[in-house]
Design a protein around this motif. Structure first.
Motif, PDB file in Angstrom:
ATOM      1  N   ARG A  57       0.912  -1.034   0.304  1.00  0.00           N
ATOM      2  CA  ARG A  57       0.353  -0.360   0.073  1.00  0.00           C
ATOM      3  C   ARG A  57       0.630   1.725  -0.127  1.00  0.00           C
ATOM      4  O   ARG A  57       0.233   2.490  -0.460  1.00  0.00           O
ATOM      5  N   LEU A  60       2.371   1.395  -3.292  1.00  0.00           N
ATOM      6  CA  LEU A  60       1.197   2.560  -4.273  1.00  0.00           C
ATOM      7  C   LEU A  60       0.413   4.018  -3.673  1.00  0.00           C
ATOM      8  O   LEU A  60       0.628   5.093  -4.682  1.00  0.00           O
ATOM      9  N   VAL A  64       1.577   6.944  -6.597  1.00  0.00           N
ATOM     10  CA  VAL A  64       0.248   7.730  -6.880  1.00  0.00           C
ATOM     11  C   VAL A  64       1.100   9.530  -5.882  1.00  0.00           C
ATOM     12  O   VAL A  64       0.798  10.491  -7.423  1.00  0.00           O
ATOM     13  N   ARG A  67       3.145  10.590  -9.342  1.00  0.00           N
ATOM     14  CA  ARG A  67       3.033  10.771 -10.823  1.00  0.00           C
ATOM     15  C   ARG A  67       1.926  12.021 -10.420  1.00  0.00           C
ATOM     16  O   ARG A  67       2.235  12.410 -11.627  1.00  0.00           O
ATOM     17  N   LYS A 211      -6.533   9.346   1.881  1.00  0.00           N
ATOM     18  CA  LYS A 211      -7.990   8.847   1.708  1.00  0.00           C
ATOM     19  C   LYS A 211      -7.780   6.996   1.207  1.00  0.00           C
ATOM     20  O   LYS A 211      -7.203   6.560   1.230  1.00  0.00           O
TER      21      LYS A 211
ATOM     22  N   ARG B  17      -2.562   5.548 -15.565  1.00  0.00           N
ATOM     23  CA  ARG B  17      -2.398   4.308 -14.640  1.00  0.00           C
ATOM     24  C   ARG B  17      -2.585   5.759 -13.117  1.00  0.00           C
ATOM     25  O   ARG B  17      -2.558   5.035 -11.923  1.00  0.00           O
ATOM     26  N   LEU B  18      -2.328   6.545 -12.938  1.00  0.00           N
ATOM     27  CA  LEU B  18      -2.297   7.367 -11.920  1.00  0.00           C
ATOM     28  C   LEU B  18      -3.950   7.397 -11.325  1.00  0.00           C
ATOM     29  O   LEU B  18      -3.716   6.404  -9.939  1.00  0.00           O
ATOM     30  N   ARG B  19      -5.128   7.419 -12.205  1.00  0.00           N
ATOM     31  CA  ARG B  19      -5.934   7.152 -11.622  1.00  0.00           C
ATOM     32  C   ARG B  19      -6.584   6.072 -11.640  1.00  0.00           C
ATOM     33  O   ARG B  19      -7.192   5.575 -10.335  1.00  0.00           O
ATOM     34  N   GLU B  21      -4.599   3.821  -9.999  1.00  0.00           N
ATOM     35  CA  GLU B  21      -3.383   3.622  -8.580  1.00  0.00           C
ATOM     36  C   GLU B  21      -4.130   4.079  -7.723  1.00  0.00           C
ATOM     37  O   GLU B  21      -4.900   4.050  -6.634  1.00  0.00           O
ATOM     38  N   GLU B  22      -5.494   5.559  -8.366  1.00  0.00           N
ATOM     39  CA  GLU B  22      -5.976   6.247  -7.143  1.00  0.00           C
ATOM     40  C   GLU B  22      -7.373   5.454  -6.794  1.00  0.00           C
ATOM     41  O   GLU B  22      -7.162   5.488  -5.253  1.00  0.00           O
ATOM     42  N   LEU B  24      -7.208   2.176  -6.912  1.00  0.00           N
ATOM     43  CA  LEU B  24      -7.015   0.814  -6.046  1.00  0.00           C
ATOM     44  C   LEU B  24      -6.343   1.196  -4.816  1.00  0.00           C
ATOM     45  O   LEU B  24      -7.037   0.450  -3.929  1.00  0.00           O
ATOM     46  N   LEU B  25      -5.749   2.952  -4.512  1.00  0.00           N
ATOM     47  CA  LEU B  25      -6.148   2.940  -2.732  1.00  0.00           C
ATOM     48  C   LEU B  25      -7.049   3.125  -1.896  1.00  0.00           C
ATOM     49  O   LEU B  25      -7.660   2.910  -1.287  1.00  0.00           O
ATOM     50  N   LYS B  26      -8.641   3.673  -3.565  1.00  0.00           N
ATOM     51  CA  LYS B  26      -9.636   3.447  -2.292  1.00  0.00           C
ATOM     52  C   LYS B  26      -9.915   2.457  -2.075  1.00  0.00           C
ATOM     53  O   LYS B  26     -10.825   2.629  -0.737  1.00  0.00           O
ATOM     54  N   TRP B  62      -1.960  -5.014 -11.198  1.00  0.00           N
ATOM     55  CA  TRP B  62      -1.860  -3.082 -11.023  1.00  0.00           C
ATOM     56  C   TRP B  62      -1.118  -3.232 -13.487  1.00  0.00           C
ATOM     57  O   TRP B  62      -0.976  -1.531 -13.576  1.00  0.00           O
TER      58      TRP B  62
END
Lengths: 211, 213
Positions: A57, A60, A64, A67, A211, B17-19, B21-22, B24-26, B62
């Protein structure tokens, strides 16, 4: 080359997969505690497994952040190359302004002649108020370059969650190039940094930053 | 998650890729990975392998950059599915190796100790007949369940699967059937319910249910 599976072998695989699906469903439906117990019963060091998951995590999150910083930097670069919409395109006075000024001048001169030749007559015409075309003072090129550098560094600070440094950078850049501070990217970054600083200062400051 | 990793999938832009990863973070990635470790362990019985497989599955998600939580399975289920697929590929390689080994055992030079006795062979044949009969009964039960439910897509799925179309590949099924792939994706959940029922109820109870129902 493996031989082609027979219908019997295929069926066996279908049944095995169905059993697997059930196991997966059961695991996925477990609570965090149940999952820990399941892993501990299987002989895992639960903390190690958690650390593995957290490492993925964090990786990641770093990706992010990097990026986002790159994206913001690219947007800022594109913006810095674009002509500013609230600045005059050219220092030359447009022909229309000359025309209006000449007309007004002629009218004023005519009025003066009229007033001299008709003392106590009609009121003198009021000259129309023209919108001011005088440009706001433009920053020196060296200041623009310095502001751009400051903003780039500020975006990086913000992406790395160094909110105070991020805000300081943006403020410094604003002093050098006030117009650039109105760009959407800068405003967005500023709002994010201010929000995060407020969160950190408040009672809920220990919440995760992402978040 | 580095730019070096990006070279694996050139067609995915940095913004995509950024979208991804964002998004995935959620997700609750930590729980999903722990579920994946638990599942991988059940399959491999190896702690090291299980942790590797779970991490690899996440990397595959990923790399593909195509999973949509709105349309696809939940992340833990997705990871477990990838692990199953990876293990299945490994098993196929093992089977190929075993095939080669079996052929070499069939050589005239193979040890006589390895040649089964007629009694062992007879027992194995009998067991195989029993297994085949049970499997045929299960297949028939499933087919009949699909028919009763009017589930045309799953009837097609069963037919094609037994003909050798990969049963876990909706795209291959759709191609073989000349149908919309979404039909096969939607059919998965219905099929799972029937298969679950087939596995949960033993054959005797299933027969009773059919007679009563």
């Amino acid at each position: 080359m493996p031989s082609k599976p027979t219908p019997g072998e295929i069926w066996k695989q279908i049944v095995e997969d169905a059993r697997d699906d059930e196991e997966i469903e059961q695991l996925a439906a477990m609570s965090g505690e149940e999952l820990d117990k399941e892993l501990a019963d299987a002989g895992f060091d639960v903390d190690e497994v958690r650390a593995d998951a957290m490492a993925v995590r964090e990786k990641l999150e770093r990706s992010v952040a990097e990026r986002r910083a790159k994206e913001m930097e690219a947007q800022a670069r594109v913006r810095s190359l674009r002509p500013q919409p609230n600045r005059p395109q050219s220092r030359r006075v447009p022909g229309m302004v000359w025309f209006v000024a000449a007309t007004v001048g002629a009218a004023a001169a005519g009025g003066l002649v009229y007033a001299l030749t008709h003392p106590g007559g009609a009121e003198r015409p009021t000259p129309p108020v023209l919108p001011s075309t005088a440009p706001s003072p433009e920053p020196a090129p060296a200041d623009l370059v310095a502001a751009s550098d400051l903003r780039r560094r500020a975006f990086g600070d913000c992406a790395s969650q160094r909110w105070t440094e991020c805000l300081a950078g943006l403020d410094g850049a604003r002093k050098l190039d006030p117009a650039g501070d109105r760009s959407a990217e800068v405003q967005m970054t500023r709002q994010q940094a201010e929000h995060q600083l407020a969160v950190e200062a408040g009672p809920e400051g220990d919440k995760p930053r992402l978040k | 998650m580095s730019e070096k990793d990006d070279s694996i999938s050139h067609e995915i832009s940095a913004a995509e890729r950024l979208r991804f990863e964002e998004m995935l973070l959620k997700q609750d990635t930590a729980t999903a990975l722990r579920v994946a470790v638990g599942y991988a362990f059940k399959r491999t019985k190896s702690h090291v392998m299980a942790r590797h497989l779970a991490n690899d599955a996440f990397t595959i998600v990923w790399e593909r950059c195509s999973w949509d939580p709105e349309k696809g399975p939940a992340l833990p289920v997705l990871l477990c599915g990838i692990i199953r697929s990876e293990l299945s590929h490994e098993n196929k390689s093992d089977e190929t190796r075993e095939d080669v080994e079996q052929k070499s055992l069939a050589d005239p030079g193979a040890s006589p100790d390895l040649i089964p006795t007629p009694e062992v062979l007879a027992l194995a044949v009998e067991e195989k007949h029993e297994d085949d009969a049970a499997a045929a009964a299960d297949r028939e039960w499933l087919r009949s369940a699909f028919e009763k439910a009017g589930d045309e897509v799953n009837l097609l799925w069963l037919k094609l699967a037994l003909e050798g179309v990969p049963h876990d590949d909706p795209a291959a099924m759709a191609k073989a059937a000349s149908r919309d792939v979404n039909d096969f994706y939607r059919a998965q959940e219905r099929r799972k319910r029937h298969l679950k029922r087939m596995l949960t109820l033993d054959r005797g109870r299933r027969d009773d249910e059919e007679e009563n129902g």
